[in-house]
Design a protein around this motif. Structure first.
Motif, PDB file in Angstrom:
ATOM      1  N   THR A 165       0.862  -1.184   0.000  1.00  0.00           N
ATOM      2  CA  THR A 165       0.000   0.000   0.000  1.00  0.00           C
ATOM      3  C   THR A 165       0.891   1.223   0.000  1.00  0.00           C
ATOM      4  O   THR A 165       2.013   1.167   0.494  1.00  0.00           O
ATOM      5  N   PRO A 166       0.444   2.355  -0.558  1.00  0.00           N
ATOM      6  CA  PRO A 166      -0.787   2.541  -1.311  1.00  0.00           C
ATOM      7  C   PRO A 166      -0.703   1.891  -2.691  1.00  0.00           C
ATOM      8  O   PRO A 166       0.256   1.187  -2.991  1.00  0.00           O
ATOM      9  N   LYS A 167      -1.703   2.167  -3.534  1.00  0.00           N
ATOM     10  CA  LYS A 167      -1.751   1.617  -4.885  1.00  0.00           C
ATOM     11  C   LYS A 167      -1.032   2.570  -5.845  1.00  0.00           C
ATOM     12  O   LYS A 167      -1.366   3.757  -5.934  1.00  0.00           O
ATOM     13  N   THR A 181      -2.670   5.998  -7.062  1.00  0.00           N
ATOM     14  CA  THR A 181      -4.020   6.068  -7.619  1.00  0.00           C
ATOM     15  C   THR A 181      -5.103   5.633  -6.638  1.00  0.00           C
ATOM     16  O   THR A 181      -6.286   5.763  -6.925  1.00  0.00           O
ATOM     17  N   GLY A 182      -4.701   5.111  -5.496  1.00  0.00           N
ATOM     18  CA  GLY A 182      -5.665   4.676  -4.499  1.00  0.00           C
ATOM     19  C   GLY A 182      -4.954   4.202  -3.244  1.00  0.00           C
ATOM     20  O   GLY A 182      -3.717   4.184  -3.178  1.00  0.00           O
ATOM     21  N   LEU A 183      -5.731   3.798  -2.267  1.00  0.00           N
ATOM     22  CA  LEU A 183      -5.149   3.393  -0.997  1.00  0.00           C
ATOM     23  C   LEU A 183      -4.640   1.961  -1.023  1.00  0.00           C
ATOM     24  O   LEU A 183      -3.583   1.651  -0.458  1.00  0.00           O
ATOM     25  N   ASP A 184      -5.373   1.064  -1.692  1.00  0.00           N
ATOM     26  CA  ASP A 184      -4.933  -0.329  -1.786  1.00  0.00           C
ATOM     27  C   ASP A 184      -5.616  -0.982  -2.976  1.00  0.00           C
ATOM     28  O   ASP A 184      -6.636  -0.498  -3.473  1.00  0.00           O
ATOM     29  N   ASN A 185      -5.057  -2.078  -3.419  1.00  0.00           N
ATOM     30  CA  ASN A 185      -5.561  -2.732  -4.624  1.00  0.00           C
ATOM     31  C   ASN A 185      -6.962  -3.289  -4.453  1.00  0.00           C
ATOM     32  O   ASN A 185      -7.783  -3.223  -5.359  1.00  0.00           O
ATOM     33  N   GLY A 209      -9.288  -2.390  -2.152  1.00  0.00           N
ATOM     34  CA  GLY A 209     -10.301  -1.485  -1.622  1.00  0.00           C
ATOM     35  C   GLY A 209     -10.821  -1.879  -0.256  1.00  0.00           C
ATOM     36  O   GLY A 209     -11.920  -1.465   0.141  1.00  0.00           O
ATOM     37  N   HIS A 212      -5.080  10.879  -3.270  1.00  0.00           N
ATOM     38  CA  HIS A 212      -5.765   9.623  -3.572  1.00  0.00           C
ATOM     39  C   HIS A 212      -5.678   8.574  -2.466  1.00  0.00           C
ATOM     40  O   HIS A 212      -6.365   7.547  -2.546  1.00  0.00           O
ATOM     41  N   ALA A 213      -4.855   8.801  -1.457  1.00  0.00           N
ATOM     42  CA  ALA A 213      -4.724   7.810  -0.385  1.00  0.00           C
ATOM     43  C   ALA A 213      -4.833   8.437   0.996  1.00  0.00           C
ATOM     44  O   ALA A 213      -5.702   8.071   1.782  1.00  0.00           O
TER      45      ALA A 213
END
Length: 394
Positions: free
Chosen positions: A139-141, A149-153, A155, A208-209
């Protein structure tokens, strides 16, 4: 990393029966007799009958307070013990597990079986293990260009953290979450390197995270705050002159054991932007960074405090991006503490304007002090003490 601890309240009350002398003493007993228990930084205000849902931690001068009471935050670090850490909290009646929060490229010699970490208090035993990003292993992604692009793959991380924090609060425990680690440089360090050097990539992490995570967790009573980075000096470039004392490392030896990668300006900008982002969402959030040594955190004894509000704002430009309290670590080298160690001084000798936490220490890294003696020394003048680490005997 996660941190667990207990408040100072009632620890002083010698008239209280032994089982009711406060969680700090229960923790001291367990650390001394078992050597294994947890760091989650915690404020257990009035024993198990009271709930952490009262007020939040606050700063009053050089003290931490909660619900108007001065508190001492006591606990232990729980660091790596498996490639995919399972965070498990259990009682005699139920068990709830959290999985997939953690690092994926731990060296084999750093891998251990998940420990059992009893904290004796009335009828429950609490077990918890958590590192969050470390160097960005799971993490993050990230995308292929190193942007977040996000917090984790999957979700699921926010839900896992909510479940953990809710359970912690039910048992009068509050949790500090450590985001990054500077004391190692391993297989996925290039991800953390991108965030440290490239402000566009750092902003992508914030947008994003970090900000979405803080928004989701900020109102949970089990959240104590955010420990932005563990020992950033591990990757600091030492002995480099800068006209500005905030960024000058010409007289600093010891840092850079994990790689001489970043200037103080880069490290402080990295911290400043994240602290500001957290406080923009949650103005009352507690934010800290675990300095490798008191030498980074004081102007006394011939040193310069690099983590002042002035230095952080100068590096990153964001006025909100400052630390709520100071936190530094202390280990003996060849059996001796250095001259700036908190185990050689009382808190007021550092002449700081914020509370001081001793954020990492251990019995095996002392000058012959027992872990009880180390906690008692910390309790005499500091705002808290968090030993290293729960899955070791001492």
């Amino acid at each position: 990393m996660s941190r667990i601890g207990y408040t100072r309240e009632k620890l002083n009350n010698d008239a209280s029966p032994a089982p009711h002398r406060g969680m700090a003493q229960a923790a001291l007993h367990k650390i001394e007799s078992n050597g294994r228990f947890i760091k989650v930084m915690a404020a257990l205000m009035n024993l198990c009958q009271d709930n952490v849902e009262g007020g939040r931690l606050q700063i009053q001068g050089t003290d931490l307070t909660k619900d108007g009471h001065k508190v001492f935050l006591s606990g232990a670090n729980l660091a790596w013990f498996t490639r995919e850490i399972s965070v498990t909290t259990s009682t005699s009646k139920s068990e709830v597990g959290w999985r997939g929060i953690s690092e994926s490229c731990t060296k084999p010699e750093e891998t251990h079986n998940p420990p059992t970490l009893p904290v004796s208090y009335t009828d429950f035993v609490l077990l918890l293990g958590l590192w969050l990003h470390i160097e960005g292993e799971t993490t993050p992604k990230f995308d292929s260009d190193g942007y977040v692009t996000g917090l984790d793959n999957g979700g699921t991380l926010v839900g896992d953290l909510k479940e953990m924090l809710t359970y912690a609060a039910q048992h009068d425990v509050i949790v500090f979450i450590t985001l990054w680690k500077g004391a190692i440089s391993q297989c996925k360090h290039y991800r953390l390197n991108g965030l440290s050097r490239d402000t566009a990539k750092l902003q992508s992490y914030i947008d994003h995270a970090l900000v979405p995570m803080v928004k989701e967790l900020k109102d949970l009573p089990g959240l104590g705050g955010w420990d932005l980075m563990n020992e950033p000096e591990g990757e600091l470039i030492p002995r480099t002159h800068n006209y500005d004392p905030c960024f000058d490392t010409s007289g600093l030896s010891g840092p850079g054991w994990a790689g001489t990668l970043y200037s103080y300006q880069e490290i402080l900008r990295f911290l400043n932007w994240q602290a500001a982002a957290i406080k923009d969402v949650d103005p009352h959030a507690m934010v800290s960074v675990g300095a490798w040594n008191a030498r980074s955190d004081t102007d006394q004894f011939g040193n310069h405090n690099h983590f002042t509000d002035e230095c952080l704002i100068k590096a990153g430009g964001r006025r909100q991006g400052t630390m709520s309290f100071y936190q530094f670590h202390s280990y003996a080298w060849h059996g001796r503490f250095d001259s700036t160690s908190p185990f050689k001084h009382s808190a007021n000798e550092y002449r700081l304007d914020k509370p001081i936490e001793i954020g990492a220490f251990r019995q095996r890294g002392s000058e012959g002090m027992t872990i009880r003696q180390m906690f008692e020394h910390a309790y005499s003048s500091y705002a808290g003490a968090w030993s290293w680490q729960a899955n070791e005997d001492s």
